[in-house]
Design a protein around this motif. Sequence first.
Motif, PDB file in Angstrom:
ATOM      1  N   ARG A 114       0.811  -1.216   0.000  1.00 26.73           N
ATOM      2  CA  ARG A 114       0.000   0.000   0.000  1.00 26.73           C
ATOM      3  C   ARG A 114       0.847   1.269   0.000  1.00 26.73           C
ATOM      4  NH1 ARG A 114      -4.586  -0.401   4.351  1.00 26.73           N
ATOM      5  NH2 ARG A 114      -5.592   1.110   2.990  1.00 26.73           N
ATOM      6  N   THR A 115       1.975   1.261   0.686  1.00 34.40           N
ATOM      7  CA  THR A 115       2.781   2.474   0.772  1.00 34.40           C
ATOM      8  C   THR A 115       3.492   2.801  -0.537  1.00 34.40           C
ATOM      9  OG1 THR A 115       4.647   1.199   1.639  1.00 34.40           O
ATOM     10  CG2 THR A 115       3.170   2.233   3.253  1.00 34.40           C
ATOM     11  N   PHE A 116       3.738   1.806  -1.370  1.00 28.63           N
ATOM     12  CA  PHE A 116       4.389   2.060  -2.656  1.00 28.63           C
ATOM     13  C   PHE A 116       3.366   2.434  -3.714  1.00 28.63           C
ATOM     14  CE2 PHE A 116       6.686   0.968  -6.575  1.00 28.63           C
ATOM     15  CZ  PHE A 116       7.881   1.621  -6.339  1.00 28.63           C
ATOM     16  N   GLY A 117       2.203   1.844  -3.641  1.00 27.02           N
ATOM     17  CA  GLY A 117       1.129   2.178  -4.564  1.00 27.02           C
ATOM     18  C   GLY A 117       1.292   1.543  -5.928  1.00 27.02           C
ATOM     19  N   ARG A 118       0.443   1.973  -6.838  1.00 28.59           N
ATOM     20  CA  ARG A 118       0.494   1.508  -8.224  1.00 28.59           C
ATOM     21  C   ARG A 118       1.236   2.523  -9.069  1.00 28.59           C
ATOM     22  NH1 ARG A 118      -5.276   0.232  -7.277  1.00 28.59           N
ATOM     23  NH2 ARG A 118      -5.356  -2.031  -6.997  1.00 28.59           N
ATOM     24  N   VAL A 119       1.874   2.032 -10.113  1.00 34.37           N
ATOM     25  CA  VAL A 119       2.626   2.885 -11.019  1.00 34.37           C
ATOM     26  C   VAL A 119       2.121   2.626 -12.432  1.00 34.37           C
ATOM     27  CG1 VAL A 119       4.914   3.469 -11.892  1.00 34.37           C
ATOM     28  CG2 VAL A 119       4.642   2.751  -9.517  1.00 34.37           C
ATOM     29  N   THR A 120       1.776   3.687 -13.144  1.00 33.87           N
ATOM     30  CA  THR A 120       1.357   3.565 -14.532  1.00 33.87           C
ATOM     31  C   THR A 120       2.480   4.095 -15.413  1.00 33.87           C
ATOM     32  OG1 THR A 120      -0.970   3.801 -13.960  1.00 33.87           O
ATOM     33  CG2 THR A 120      -0.371   4.208 -16.245  1.00 33.87           C
ATOM     34  N   LEU A 121       2.960   3.231 -16.293  1.00 32.55           N
ATOM     35  CA  LEU A 121       4.066   3.568 -17.184  1.00 32.55           C
ATOM     36  C   LEU A 121       3.568   3.607 -18.624  1.00 32.55           C
ATOM     37  CD1 LEU A 121       6.632   1.044 -15.688  1.00 32.55           C
ATOM     38  CD2 LEU A 121       6.517   3.486 -15.204  1.00 32.55           C
ATOM     39  N   ASN A 122       3.940   4.637 -19.344  1.00 32.10           N
ATOM     40  CA  ASN A 122       3.658   4.714 -20.775  1.00 32.10           C
ATOM     41  C   ASN A 122       4.863   4.110 -21.487  1.00 32.10           C
ATOM     42  OD1 ASN A 122       3.148   5.310 -23.431  1.00 32.10           O
ATOM     43  ND2 ASN A 122       2.794   7.487 -23.100  1.00 32.10           N
ATOM     44  N   LEU A 123       4.743   2.858 -21.884  1.00 34.74           N
ATOM     45  CA  LEU A 123       5.863   2.139 -22.492  1.00 34.74           C
ATOM     46  C   LEU A 123       5.715   2.000 -24.006  1.00 34.74           C
ATOM     47  CD1 LEU A 123       6.313  -0.709 -19.857  1.00 34.74           C
ATOM     48  CD2 LEU A 123       7.445   1.528 -19.961  1.00 34.74           C
ATOM     49  N   GLY A 124       4.690   2.601 -24.565  1.00 35.00           N
ATOM     50  CA  GLY A 124       4.488   2.489 -26.004  1.00 35.00           C
ATOM     51  C   GLY A 124       4.190   1.053 -26.401  1.00 35.00           C
ATOM     52  N   LYS A 125       4.737   0.631 -27.518  1.00 36.99           N
ATOM     53  CA  LYS A 125       4.479  -0.721 -28.020  1.00 36.99           C
ATOM     54  C   LYS A 125       5.126  -1.797 -27.148  1.00 36.99           C
ATOM     55  CE  LYS A 125       3.974   0.921 -32.665  1.00 36.99           C
ATOM     56  NZ  LYS A 125       2.887   0.479 -33.452  1.00 36.99           N
ATOM     57  N   GLU A 126       6.103  -1.419 -26.317  1.00 38.91           N
ATOM     58  CA  GLU A 126       6.751  -2.385 -25.420  1.00 38.91           C
ATOM     59  C   GLU A 126       5.845  -2.810 -24.266  1.00 38.91           C
ATOM     60  OE1 GLU A 126      10.655  -1.496 -23.965  1.00 38.91           O
ATOM     61  OE2 GLU A 126      11.141  -0.335 -25.748  1.00 38.91           O
ATOM     62  N   ALA A 127       4.765  -2.093 -24.029  1.00 37.33           N
ATOM     63  CA  ALA A 127       3.893  -2.391 -22.886  1.00 37.33           C
ATOM     64  C   ALA A 127       3.367  -3.819 -22.946  1.00 37.33           C
ATOM     65  CB  ALA A 127       2.745  -1.383 -22.830  1.00 37.33           C
ATOM     66  N   GLN A 128       3.000  -4.291 -24.130  1.00 35.77           N
ATOM     67  CA  GLN A 128       2.473  -5.656 -24.257  1.00 35.77           C
ATOM     68  C   GLN A 128       3.538  -6.693 -23.912  1.00 35.77           C
ATOM     69  OE1 GLN A 128       0.849  -6.039 -28.164  1.00 35.77           O
ATOM     70  NE2 GLN A 128      -0.713  -4.473 -27.827  1.00 35.77           N
ATOM     71  N   TYR A 129       4.763  -6.457 -24.361  1.00 34.35           N
ATOM     72  CA  TYR A 129       5.868  -7.374 -24.079  1.00 34.35           C
ATOM     73  C   TYR A 129       6.110  -7.472 -22.575  1.00 34.35           C
ATOM     74  CZ  TYR A 129      10.727  -8.769 -23.488  1.00 34.35           C
ATOM     75  OH  TYR A 129      11.874  -9.377 -23.058  1.00 34.35           O
ATOM     76  N   TRP A 130       6.152  -6.328 -21.899  1.00 32.86           N
ATOM     77  CA  TRP A 130       6.421  -6.314 -20.464  1.00 32.86           C
ATOM     78  C   TRP A 130       5.254  -6.891 -19.676  1.00 32.86           C
ATOM     79  CZ3 TRP A 130      10.969  -5.631 -18.103  1.00 32.86           C
ATOM     80  CH2 TRP A 130      12.003  -5.136 -18.878  1.00 32.86           C
ATOM     81  N   ALA A 131       4.028  -6.632 -20.114  1.00 32.76           N
ATOM     82  CA  ALA A 131       2.862  -7.207 -19.433  1.00 32.76           C
ATOM     83  C   ALA A 131       2.907  -8.722 -19.501  1.00 32.76           C
ATOM     84  CB  ALA A 131       1.576  -6.677 -20.058  1.00 32.76           C
ATOM     85  N   SER A 132       3.289  -9.247 -20.650  1.00 34.60           N
ATOM     86  CA  SER A 132       3.402 -10.692 -20.810  1.00 34.60           C
ATOM     87  C   SER A 132       4.476 -11.263 -19.884  1.00 34.60           C
ATOM     88  CB  SER A 132       3.733 -11.028 -22.263  1.00 34.60           C
ATOM     89  OG  SER A 132       3.980 -12.391 -22.418  1.00 34.60           O
ATOM     90  N   GLY A 133       5.599 -10.586 -19.773  1.00 38.21           N
ATOM     91  CA  GLY A 133       6.675 -11.041 -18.898  1.00 38.21           C
ATOM     92  C   GLY A 133       6.292 -11.024 -17.433  1.00 38.21           C
ATOM     93  N   LEU A 134       5.477 -10.045 -17.037  1.00 38.34           N
ATOM     94  CA  LEU A 134       5.069  -9.955 -15.633  1.00 38.34           C
ATOM     95  C   LEU A 134       4.061 -11.026 -15.265  1.00 38.34           C
ATOM     96  CD1 LEU A 134       4.824  -6.090 -15.153  1.00 38.34           C
ATOM     97  CD2 LEU A 134       6.567  -7.641 -14.273  1.00 38.34           C
ATOM     98  N   ARG A 135       3.346 -11.578 -16.243  1.00 39.64           N
ATOM     99  CA  ARG A 135       2.395 -12.642 -15.945  1.00 39.64           C
ATOM    100  C   ARG A 135       3.094 -13.931 -15.542  1.00 39.64           C
ATOM    101  NH1 ARG A 135      -0.027 -11.081 -21.008  1.00 39.64           N
ATOM    102  NH2 ARG A 135      -1.470  -9.408 -20.550  1.00 39.64           N
ATOM    103  N   HIS A 136       4.372 -14.059 -15.908  1.00 31.77           N
ATOM    104  CA  HIS A 136       5.109 -15.302 -15.649  1.00 31.77           C
ATOM    105  C   HIS A 136       6.186 -15.117 -14.584  1.00 31.77           C
ATOM    106  CE1 HIS A 136       3.033 -16.810 -19.117  1.00 31.77           C
ATOM    107  NE2 HIS A 136       3.528 -15.852 -19.870  1.00 31.77           N
ATOM    108  N   LEU A 137       5.935 -14.226 -13.636  1.00 33.80           N
ATOM    109  CA  LEU A 137       6.932 -13.972 -12.588  1.00 33.80           C
ATOM    110  C   LEU A 137       7.150 -15.199 -11.717  1.00 33.80           C
ATOM    111  CD1 LEU A 137       6.229 -10.414 -11.199  1.00 33.80           C
ATOM    112  CD2 LEU A 137       8.225 -11.181 -12.442  1.00 33.80           C
ATOM    113  N   ASN A 138       8.400 -15.395 -11.384  1.00 36.75           N
ATOM    114  CA  ASN A 138       8.755 -16.443 -10.406  1.00 36.75           C
ATOM    115  C   ASN A 138       8.700 -15.865  -9.025  1.00 36.75           C
ATOM    116  OD1 ASN A 138       9.339 -18.194 -12.534  1.00 36.75           O
ATOM    117  ND2 ASN A 138      11.448 -17.490 -12.654  1.00 36.75           N
ATOM    118  N   THR A 139       8.523 -16.709  -8.041  1.00 34.35           N
ATOM    119  CA  THR A 139       8.548 -16.229  -6.655  1.00 34.35           C
ATOM    120  C   THR A 139       9.976 -16.046  -6.211  1.00 34.35           C
ATOM    121  OG1 THR A 139       8.427 -18.504  -5.869  1.00 34.35           O
ATOM    122  CG2 THR A 139       6.367 -17.273  -6.023  1.00 34.35           C
TER     123      THR A 139
END
Length: 136
Positions: free
Chosen positions: A111-136
Amino acid sequence: MTPLVITLLKLGGSILAILFLAWLARSLGLGGDVRIRSDEQARAIADEIISGFDPVGIAIDRAGMGALMRDAQGRHLLIRRHGAHFAGRLLDNHSETRLDQNFLTVGTGERTFGRVTLNLGKEAQYWASGLRHLNT
């Protein structure tokens, strides 16, 4: 002296004090427009936040307000501006991710860090896909 003159002198003194403090802050370089402007600067910020974090992938927000990085071990580091400095968190499987065209919103679950919205352009889809497969 009349009350009007005294009030005007107080007002003038207050204005001079404010102008002096503004000049002092500017001369000391305080409160500048802090942004991430290059991959090298992003690497340096990442190393300050987590010593030894060596990103192999870097996505900098178009406004320079934050960045998302990935190292060779698959760890993801989210950086955002916090006043005149930057703060960062390693992301884990509890992170929230939302993709909206070129904008990627990432939440750390903290909660103290909050959410961050980044304008990554066309790279946003690539990074979103990578974040779905995060390891613990």
